[in-house]
Design a protein around this motif. Structure first.
Motif: not given
Length: 249
Positions: A29-30, A34-36, A231-234
């Motif tokens: 959702x976040x 943010x994209x919108x 948000x993401x982990x790599x």
């Protein structure tokens, strides 16, 4: 174009997301909001939003949640999120990249630093490990959509660079500038929505870790993944199937 790879274990374990569904929906959702907010609420003219919504649909996020996230972007007094990349080292000298969307930079930095430090890691400066990774597009489909050979051919025709298929998923990689086109071509060719379509940090080389390092590493990743700002982990680690089985016992 390569065949099957072990890249699946490099990112946070997908299975763990099943028990964190509400947290996953919150992160999706976040990203949609943010994209919108950045590119407008029209998916036809906003590629980032289109990809975010595709990923949300692929994860069975309810339509109402998606629409609510888009509508939130149009509120005049809503919070603003900053996109920040953190880099550091995990147990065993593994390289870790954490992507954050936060409305409080100080909180995010403090919590992420603590997540590293208390779990055998060390947060470093921006750029300390990202040179070991390449920013690429990643598209994930369920394995049942097509056979491995069929998906390989379709991905090749669509302009992808690499495909990794196993019993659960097809993971397709492409140049970051081709992500939109490859995603659209594969969605049309398969007649299915991808589970995920986004830009990721893919390591150029991987480090295979032993059982104890894997245990500490995945604990650190779980702690970081539980943070609202993350948000993401790599990472550039690789865990063998044998060790993954031992960890799941």
């Amino acid at each position: 174009m390569a065949g099957h790879s072990k890249f699946k274990n490099i990112m946070h374990r997908k299975g763990a997301q099943d028990k964190k569904r509400s947290s996953m929906f919150s992160k999706l959702s976040k990203e949609i909001t943010v994209a919108a907010k950045m590119g407008g609420p029209d998916m036809d003219s906003n590629p980032r939003l289109r990809l975010a919504v595709q990923t949300a649909r692929g994860q069975s996020m309810p339509k109402d949640n998606i629409e609510r996230a888009i509508n939130k972007s149009m509120g005049g007094d809503e919070e603003n999120y900053d996109e920040i990349r953190y880099e550091g080292f995990g147990p065993g000298g593994t390289a870790i990249i954490v992507e954050s969307l936060t409305d409080n930079r100080n909180r995010a930095a403090s919590e992420i630093r603590t997540g590293f430090a208390k779990n055998g890691g060390n947060l470093g400066e921006t750029g300390c490990v990202s040179y070991q990774f390449e920013k690429v597009g990643e598209i994930i489909f369920d394995a049942e959509v097509k056979s491995a050979d069929e998906m390989f051919e379709l991905a090749l025709e669509a302009g992808a660079e690499d495909v990794a298929s196993d019993d659960e998923t097809h993971e397709i990689y492409c140049a970051m500038e081709d992500l939109q086109d490859v995603t659209a071509a594969l969605t049309d060719a398969t007649g299915a929505e991808p589970k995920s379509a986004k830009l990721i940090w893919k390591p150029e080389n991987t480090i295979e870790v032993d059982l104890e390092t894997a245990r500490k590493l995945l604990k650190m990743i779980d702690v970081l993944d539980d943070l609202d700002d993350v948000q993401n982990i790599y990472g550039n680690y690789e865990i063998s199937e044998e060790i993954m089985e031992q960890l799941s016992e």
